[in-house]
Design an enzyme around this catalytic site. Structure first.
Site, PDB file in Angstrom:
ATOM      1  N   ASP A  44     -32.693  -7.601 -23.737  1.00 33.57           N
ATOM      2  CA  ASP A  44     -33.763  -8.591 -23.621  1.00 33.57           C
ATOM      3  C   ASP A  44     -34.937  -7.990 -22.873  1.00 33.57           C
ATOM      4  O   ASP A  44     -34.795  -7.532 -21.742  1.00 33.57           O
ATOM      5  CB  ASP A  44     -33.238  -9.811 -22.842  1.00 33.57           C
ATOM      6  CG  ASP A  44     -34.305 -10.881 -22.687  1.00 33.57           C
ATOM      7  OD1 ASP A  44     -34.448 -11.687 -23.621  1.00 33.57           O
ATOM      8  OD2 ASP A  44     -35.006 -10.882 -21.648  1.00 33.57           O
ATOM      9  N   TYR A  49     -42.754  -7.396 -18.827  1.00 34.63           N
ATOM     10  CA  TYR A  49     -41.773  -6.789 -17.911  1.00 34.63           C
ATOM     11  C   TYR A  49     -42.108  -5.346 -17.534  1.00 34.63           C
ATOM     12  O   TYR A  49     -41.535  -4.804 -16.596  1.00 34.63           O
ATOM     13  CB  TYR A  49     -40.356  -6.800 -18.523  1.00 34.63           C
ATOM     14  CG  TYR A  49     -39.750  -8.173 -18.714  1.00 34.63           C
ATOM     15  CD1 TYR A  49     -40.331  -9.299 -18.166  1.00 34.63           C
ATOM     16  CD2 TYR A  49     -38.576  -8.324 -19.439  1.00 34.63           C
ATOM     17  CE1 TYR A  49     -39.768 -10.552 -18.359  1.00 34.63           C
ATOM     18  CE2 TYR A  49     -38.006  -9.567 -19.624  1.00 34.63           C
ATOM     19  CZ  TYR A  49     -38.610 -10.692 -19.088  1.00 34.63           C
ATOM     20  OH  TYR A  49     -38.042 -11.915 -19.281  1.00 34.63           O
ATOM     21  N   LYS A  74     -40.908 -10.634 -26.200  1.00 32.68           N
ATOM     22  CA  LYS A  74     -41.628 -11.891 -25.926  1.00 32.68           C
ATOM     23  C   LYS A  74     -43.121 -11.624 -25.839  1.00 32.68           C
ATOM     24  O   LYS A  74     -43.535 -10.627 -25.226  1.00 32.68           O
ATOM     25  CB  LYS A  74     -41.157 -12.500 -24.587  1.00 32.68           C
ATOM     26  CG  LYS A  74     -39.663 -12.691 -24.511  1.00 32.68           C
ATOM     27  CD  LYS A  74     -39.228 -13.362 -23.211  1.00 32.68           C
ATOM     28  CE  LYS A  74     -37.745 -13.137 -22.987  1.00 32.68           C
ATOM     29  NZ  LYS A  74     -37.427 -11.956 -22.167  1.00 32.68           N
ATOM     30  N   HIS A 107     -43.250 -16.448 -24.682  1.00 30.03           N
ATOM     31  CA  HIS A 107     -42.640 -16.348 -23.351  1.00 30.03           C
ATOM     32  C   HIS A 107     -42.757 -17.644 -22.523  1.00 30.03           C
ATOM     33  O   HIS A 107     -41.796 -18.066 -21.880  1.00 30.03           O
ATOM     34  CB  HIS A 107     -43.279 -15.177 -22.593  1.00 30.03           C
ATOM     35  CG  HIS A 107     -42.422 -14.596 -21.531  1.00 30.03           C
ATOM     36  ND1 HIS A 107     -42.512 -13.293 -21.129  1.00 30.03           N
ATOM     37  CD2 HIS A 107     -41.441 -15.144 -20.765  1.00 30.03           C
ATOM     38  CE1 HIS A 107     -41.624 -13.064 -20.165  1.00 30.03           C
ATOM     39  NE2 HIS A 107     -40.969 -14.171 -19.928  1.00 30.03           N
TER      40      HIS A 107
END
Ligand SMILES: NC(=O)c1ccc[n+]([C@@H]2O[C@H](COP(=O)([O-])OP(=O)(O)OC[C@H]3O[C@@H](n4cnc5c(N)ncnc54)[C@H](OP(=O)(O)O)[C@@H]3O)[C@@H](O)[C@H]2O)c1
Length: 276
Positions: A44, A49, A74, A107
């Site tokens: 994921d 990130y 996302k 997201h």
């Protein structure tokens, strides 16, 4: 590994690997490879990130066959909108060194452009560039609005979910709509639930760790999870959930721990900033 079947027939691993690693983790390739050896096949990630390049580099170097693993991406807040999402998706593919994603999510439900963002996800799905599309942090009010215009029913909603914040109301709504609930921070971001006295007593009773008790509870509720651990033993524990079960009564004892305590702000509290 066990799987849940999404509303378009795609199978999603019941437990995936939350791949966000602290910025001081230098041996990320070793951490990902340990997760692979342990049996994780879902990774994921998200544009926000900052780990897509690292993950892509490891996947490229590792030579694992693309069809053997499941990649979730996302679209970030700052990338929402039709054209913006299409280019964000291309950037994600480039960084992950792949030519498709298994699952692509919005997201957070940013107020203004989410219809346009969803239209872009539908386009990517129609083009065969992503095998399923879905949402993250969408609660009933966001879903209701999205569904007034969506042509494709979202396959997944990834939500904050752990014993102190079971998100049961949204869970029931997702179940009615046939949308798979996937839990983020399933272990409460490594917080108090792992030392909660009820969870600890269940861990003793079943001879499991507290993390396993929580993850098994979520699995029994039909919730997919993406726990993160940099530790090989804990990675193993978090996936060893399928040859034992909590009794319905013990499951209920964990249900009762719900107290609406989030580890992060509610979706409506901040529409604009890129959130983790
Ligand atoms: N969609 C979203 O908005 C959103 C938001 C947040 C997170 N996420 C996703 O969810 C993933 C997981 O979330 P998270 O990292 O916040 O929280 P988490 O998985 O709930 O907890 C991770 C923490 O728990 C520890 N841990 C892991 N397994 C354990 C075990 N068996 N026993 C005791 N401690 C254990 C880890 O430490 P060690 O590493 O030392 O084991 C780490 O500190 C993220 O990586 C990300 O992919 C999504």
């Amino acid at each position: 590994m066990k799987y849940f079947t999404l509303n378009n027939g795609l199978e999603i691993p019941a437990v995936g690997f939350g791949s966000v690693l602290e910025s001081d983790v230098a041996n990320f390739e070793e951490v990902y490879e340990n997760a692979w050896s342990t049996g994780y096949r879902l990774f994921d990630t998200a544009a926000s990130y900052g780990n897509q390049i690292a993950l892509g580099k490891w996947l490229k170097n590792s030579d694992h066959a693309r069809k053997e693993y499941f990649l979730t991406g996302k679209v970030a807040q700052s990338e929402q909108g039709y054209e913006e999402t299409l280019s964000a998706f291309q950037k994600t593919l480039t960084e992950l060194q792949t030519d498709y994603l298994d699952l692509y999510l919005i997201h957070w439900p940013k107020e203004k452009p989410f219809f346009e963002t969803w239209k872009a996800l539908e386009h990517l799905y129609d083009e065969g560039l992503v095998r399923a599309i879905g949402l993250s942090n969408f609660e009933a009010n966001h879903l209701d609005r999205l569904l007034t215009k969506a042509k494709i029913m979202p396959a997944v909603d990834q939500l904050e979910t752990h014993p102190y914040f079971s998100n049961h109301v949204t869970h029931d709504y997702l179940e009615k709509l046939g949308i798979q609930h996937q839990a983020w921070s399933p272990l409460g971001h490594g917080g108090q639930e792992l030392t909660d006295s009820v969870i600890k007593s269940l861990a003793e009773k079943y001879d499991k760790s507290t993390g396993q008790i929580i993850l098994r509870w979520l699995y029994q509720k039909g919730v997919a999870t993406i726990p993160k651990s940099t530790n090989t033993n804990r990675q193993k524990q978090n996936i060893n959930l399928f040859d034992w079960a909590l009794t319905p009564r013990d499951e209920q004892l964990i249900d009762l721990l719900q107290r609406g305590e989030r580890v992060m702000g509610a979706p409506d509290e901040n529409y604009s900033a890129d959130r983790w």
